[in-house]
Design an enzyme around this catalytic site. Structure first.
Site, PDB file in Angstrom:
ATOM      1  N   HIS A 105      49.100  39.217  38.180  1.00 16.18           N
ATOM      2  CA  HIS A 105      50.311  38.577  38.515  1.00 16.18           C
ATOM      3  C   HIS A 105      51.366  38.309  37.539  1.00 16.18           C
ATOM      4  O   HIS A 105      51.840  37.100  37.315  1.00 16.18           O
ATOM      5  CB  HIS A 105      49.804  37.099  39.163  1.00 16.18           C
ATOM      6  CG  HIS A 105      48.736  37.281  40.220  1.00 16.18           C
ATOM      7  ND1 HIS A 105      48.893  38.146  41.135  1.00 16.18           N
ATOM      8  CD2 HIS A 105      47.741  36.539  40.462  1.00 16.18           C
ATOM      9  CE1 HIS A 105      48.094  38.202  42.180  1.00 16.18           C
ATOM     10  NE2 HIS A 105      47.512  37.219  41.910  1.00 16.18           N
ATOM     11  N   HIS A 179      51.492  33.264  46.791  1.00 17.64           N
ATOM     12  CA  HIS A 179      50.073  33.069  46.906  1.00 17.64           C
ATOM     13  C   HIS A 179      49.394  31.908  47.564  1.00 17.64           C
ATOM     14  O   HIS A 179      48.582  31.232  46.978  1.00 17.64           O
ATOM     15  CB  HIS A 179      49.679  32.985  45.254  1.00 17.64           C
ATOM     16  CG  HIS A 179      48.226  33.647  44.985  1.00 17.64           C
ATOM     17  ND1 HIS A 179      47.124  33.123  45.552  1.00 17.64           N
ATOM     18  CD2 HIS A 179      48.006  34.795  44.354  1.00 17.64           C
ATOM     19  CE1 HIS A 179      46.100  34.080  45.023  1.00 17.64           C
ATOM     20  NE2 HIS A 179      46.850  34.979  44.396  1.00 17.64           N
ATOM     21  N   GLU A 318      48.740  38.006  50.772  1.00 14.47           N
ATOM     22  CA  GLU A 318      49.596  38.209  49.974  1.00 14.47           C
ATOM     23  C   GLU A 318      50.045  39.472  50.070  1.00 14.47           C
ATOM     24  O   GLU A 318      49.651  40.612  50.084  1.00 14.47           O
ATOM     25  CB  GLU A 318      49.080  38.197  48.372  1.00 14.47           C
ATOM     26  CG  GLU A 318      48.141  36.969  47.881  1.00 14.47           C
ATOM     27  CD  GLU A 318      47.133  37.414  46.788  1.00 14.47           C
ATOM     28  OE1 GLU A 318      47.627  37.822  45.834  1.00 14.47           O
ATOM     29  OE2 GLU A 318      45.896  36.996  47.092  1.00 14.47           O
TER      30      GLU A 318
HETATM   31  C1  FUC Z   1      44.232  37.124  43.945  1.00 16.73           C
HETATM   32  C2  FUC Z   1      43.070  38.026  43.622  1.00 16.73           C
HETATM   33  C3  FUC Z   1      42.591  37.934  42.280  1.00 16.73           C
HETATM   34  C4  FUC Z   1      42.775  36.854  41.417  1.00 16.73           C
HETATM   35  C5  FUC Z   1      44.061  35.771  42.121  1.00 16.73           C
HETATM   36  C6  FUC Z   1      43.881  34.388  41.581  1.00 16.73           C
HETATM   37  O1  FUC Z   1      45.483  37.875  44.282  1.00 16.73           O
HETATM   38  O2  FUC Z   1      43.595  39.493  43.797  1.00 16.73           O
HETATM   39  O3  FUC Z   1      41.331  38.424  42.000  1.00 16.73           O
HETATM   40  O4  FUC Z   1      41.680  36.071  41.648  1.00 16.73           O
HETATM   41  O5  FUC Z   1      44.434  36.116  43.214  1.00 16.73           O
END
Ligand code: FUC
Length: 352
Positions: A105, A179, A318
């Protein structure tokens, strides 16, 4: 309607603002200029009671000290880049490493931790806010000065439209997402295992045990990733498939059937339904992939109103380029050329 309040302060004293977008059906979405975080999403399911369908925190400190990206905009590169290494036009780059040996990320100080410039675009019927960020050359190791803009609009059709724009002065990568962890029964209502989901994806990208894609684009047939017809989330989670074991649950990129390179149109890709509240979430996007993640690592995570969030208390949809795209020749490219105009759109429509 648009309401603006103060949410708190950054460690250096900078103000964190909260914008509340409300439409005429009394749906409201609260967005912070810190990380573009969607903090609350209130659905007027019952007359006197709203259902808050996203997980979140109550303080700036909680957001800054947590590493689960609750509700945040991600950049410069959503998901993993293997070893944080990639090559563009013959030049090797090394990004920040923040998860094992890999970059997750966008690195330690990603877009989720930045205070964005905020401008209210509309406070009327379809309230809208624009967030802007200038990411300098070499930010977390990524090349080029990247100018990023995200526009959130809450429509009269109860959709939250998220539009991503970017330009760069040098070739680079850009792979944005939001997210949010959804719980359509309410953020404080326990597991999402009983939610049913549909994702229109005939392929997925299997990974090694560190969630780095092997490079294969595999058929979902006869795997827990075949979610093309409505399936309870409990079903893939209870599978003994090696990929589910690797992810400790669902934490995988599905390759969306609808993807058309460079399309600027958000196409229907899937939905989720909570059986108890009958709240539906429909997802539309122009992006090629979607990481479906069921918050597998949560243990007593102290969230809004002192709620203890547990594993599987939320599910993320996502929308993004596939993980580790720069190192995978057969994945759709996340390269952004100098002076190219990046645009992507994702729409979350709530029916209740
Ligand atoms: C998501 C996952 C990851 C991670 C993150 C906080 O995108 O693909 O494994 O833990 O979030």
């Amino acid at each position: 309607m648009m309401d603006q309040t103060s949410f708190g302060k950054m460690p250096d004293g900078e103000l964190v603002k909260q914008f509340c977008l409300t439409n005429s059906h009394n749906v409201s979405v609260e967005i912070l200029n810190l990380g573009g975080i969607i903090r609350r999403w209130l659905i007027p399911k019952d007359k006197d009671k709203h259902t808050d369908i996203v997980l979140g925190f109550d303080t700036v400190d909680d957001y800054l000290s947590d590493d689960s990206y609750l509700g945040a905009l991600i950049g410069r590169y959503s998901n993993r880049i293997s070893k944080g290494k990639f090559n563009l036009k013959g030049i090797d780059y090394q990004t920040d490493i923040n998860l094992g040996d890999n970059c997750l990320h966008g690195g330690n100080n990603g877009f989720n931790k930045k205070v964005w410039k905020s401008t209210v675009l509309s406070s009327g019927d379809n309230p809208s806010i624009m967030l802007q960020l200038s990411s300098p050359n070499d930010d977390q190791g990524f090349p080029g000065t990247l100018s990023v803009k995200v526009i959130y609009t809450l429509t009269e059709q109860n959709s939250l439209k998220i539009e991503y724009f970017a330009t760069t002065d040098q070739i680079t990568l850009y792979n944005p997402t939001n997210h949010s962890y959804f719980n359509l029964s309410g953020h404080n209502s326990g597991s999402v295992k009983a939610h049913e989901v549909q994702i229109l994806a005939s392929y997925y990208t299997p990974t090694d045990k560190n969630a780095i894609p092997t490079g294969e684009i595999a058929k979902v047939d006869d795997t827990p990733f075949d979610l093309r017809s409505m399936t309870a989330i409990s079903q893939p989670l209870s599978s003994d498939h090696q990929q589910i074991e690797y992810g400790n649950g669902l934490d995988h990129n599905l390759c969306l059937d609808s993807y058309i390179p460079h399309s600027k149109v958000a196409t229907y890709v899937g939905k989720a339904v909570a059986i108890d509240t009958a709240i539906n979430l429909k997802i539309y996007t122009s992006m090629p992939g979607m990481q479906v993640f069921t918050a597998n690592h949560f243990v007593n995570k102290k969230g809004k109103n002192n709620t203890d969030y547990q594993a599987q208390q939320g599910v993320c949809f996502e929308t993004q380029f596939y993980p580790d795209t720069p190192n995978q020749p057969y994945f759709p490219s996340a390269t952004l050329e100098k002076n190219e105009n990046f645009y992507a759109i994702t729409v979350y429509e709530v029916l209740f």
